[in-house]
Scaffold this active site. Structure first.
Site, short mmCIF file in Angstrom:
data_model
loop_
_atom_site.label_atom_id
_atom_site.label_comp_id
_atom_site.label_asym_id
_atom_site.label_seq_id
_atom_site.Cartn_x
_atom_site.Cartn_y
_atom_site.Cartn_z
N THR A 240 0.83 -1.21 0.00
CA THR A 240 0.00 0.00 0.00
C THR A 240 0.86 1.26 0.00
O THR A 240 2.06 1.20 0.23
CB THR A 240 -0.89 0.02 1.26
OG1 THR A 240 -0.05 0.06 2.41
CG2 THR A 240 -1.78 -1.20 1.32
N ASP A 241 0.21 2.40 -0.26
CA ASP A 241 0.91 3.68 -0.13
C ASP A 241 0.08 4.61 0.74
O ASP A 241 -0.99 4.23 1.23
CB ASP A 241 1.22 4.29 -1.50
CG ASP A 241 -0.02 4.72 -2.25
OD1 ASP A 241 -1.08 4.94 -1.64
OD2 ASP A 241 0.05 4.86 -3.48
N CYS A 242 0.58 5.83 0.96
CA CYS A 242 -0.06 6.72 1.93
C CYS A 242 -1.36 7.32 1.40
O CYS A 242 -2.02 8.07 2.13
CB CYS A 242 0.90 7.80 2.40
SG CYS A 242 1.41 8.93 1.12
N GLY B 177 -3.59 5.23 0.92
CA GLY B 177 -4.45 4.25 1.57
C GLY B 177 -4.81 3.06 0.71
O GLY B 177 -5.59 2.20 1.12
#
Lengths: 145, 145, 145, 145
Positions: A23-25, A27
């Protein structure tokens, strides 16, 4: 099985659990990681018909290189999701093939990919797909048609 | 089970297949990827006692942050290897815990890790481990002692 | 320069911009990615004294393998951050060395790493560090003492 | 600049150094990593016209999601290569845009990508591109035509 949503003749399905690393920030699963999932699924499909990466490269002196990858992102996957990669619609040629790979969460189609793989030798030159592997791929392809 | 080589009391084992994405051009698994494998194994250990990442963060408002990770690299893993991550030797404190995680290929110990995890809330502040989770971790820890 | 916070004699600094790929859905940089950043910084430090990875492996037949990596995570890095990797405190031995690498955001120390690298040949056997490289590393190490 | 090989009107160029982490045990850059490189280049292009990821998401409440990515892999990149990502041929619509991104090593075209990005709000709903950003993108696009 023919997937009604994507009209793909599915010849192999591989489950993938989504971890933090995927995942990344924003979400959601980072967009390039679906290409990793597709490669894992192809590897397991090949293993299922008796061909591991090591065998290709050590015994046969060949490997498969991605020449093209067209990905369409429809819906995101999230942490802890259990998604599945469906593989199908193999279009076998002498030294390369097209393949479809879809990432699903249950019936929800998340990402569709159309990929062209070329069989290459150790010098990176295009090489015919080894006969036994071609036969096994054709057999696998026919099981659903 | 107590692993004779590492004298770890193993409370959870998680298999990992090595794919192209995990390797580098030195021909082995890239060193940072073992930390990914360890996190996958911890996630599955937690899931096995009824706690998913989503539940922590959504319901309990907490998550676990790695505060320390000491890794020793003994032998490399290669493409197509099926390795296993053993987890054990939990040392539970009120708001954090130490854990050992070893990556093995059959009986070959490849990488050993000693990791400290802290329970943190949404603001990143240290928080006590939720009681039910703590109880379940203690129970799991005792099953092998 | 001697960093007052970590008392490291810094011999090389390498900037790293944080992109989406580096973060996870907890909103921070995923813990294993700091090991990637450290390896990028070591590569640039080596390049700065005239030794690229390709030269090692092609001309000298050697490469550096991480034997140990102890990381302490103090504070998180976030998307768009411009962090810096400080490298220093080289402790050179005949066939291996210890090195400290810190990730900073301005004066904020985020992650400290202590890493042991071994010089290995193509068969993975421990090998002496090539003389010219050793001399250059010693010279670099002395510039700050 | 109009690249003669790809006939792309290049509006931004971003250098990328290839590290071990980017390669796989076939000795080349792993295919999904070019999508990371493209995202780094887009981020820097946006930053160059005054818009960072953080500003989008914090101030404007929007982010850009990749809807489509068609990649063609012509030649591989290797460890230590210094490649460049050219970005151009922006085709701006109200809430999304198409963009071309090529990875080159000097004059050698390695990978070409055609990408569609959609502007989405915090709920993932399609949203118009903020006016100031749209104006700046149009200006940037015109500098080469």
């Amino acid at each position: 099985m023919i997937d009604p949503q994507s009209s793909m003749r599915v010849i192999h399905t591989h489950p993938i659990r989504i971890y933090y690393e995927d995942t990344d920030c924003a979400g959601v699963v980072y967009y390039s990681n679906y290409l990793r999932f597709a490669e894992r699924a192809r590897t397991e499909m090949f293993r299922g018909i008796g061909f591991s990466n090591i065998e290709y490269s050590k015994c046969e002196g060949i490997t498969f290189a991605v020449r093209r990858c067209d990905a369409e992102y429809l819906k995101p996957a999230f942490l802890d999701d259990l998604v599945e990669v469906d593989t199908g619609n193999l279009d076998l040629q002498g030294a390369s093939f097209w393949i479809n790979q879809n990432v699903r969460r249950y019936r929800d189609l998340l990402v569709t990919m159309r990929i062209r793989l070329a069989c290459v030798d150790k010098e990176g030159q295009v090489s015919r797909i080894p006969k036994q592997l071609l036969t096994n791929l054709q057999k696998l392809n026919r099981t659903v048609s």
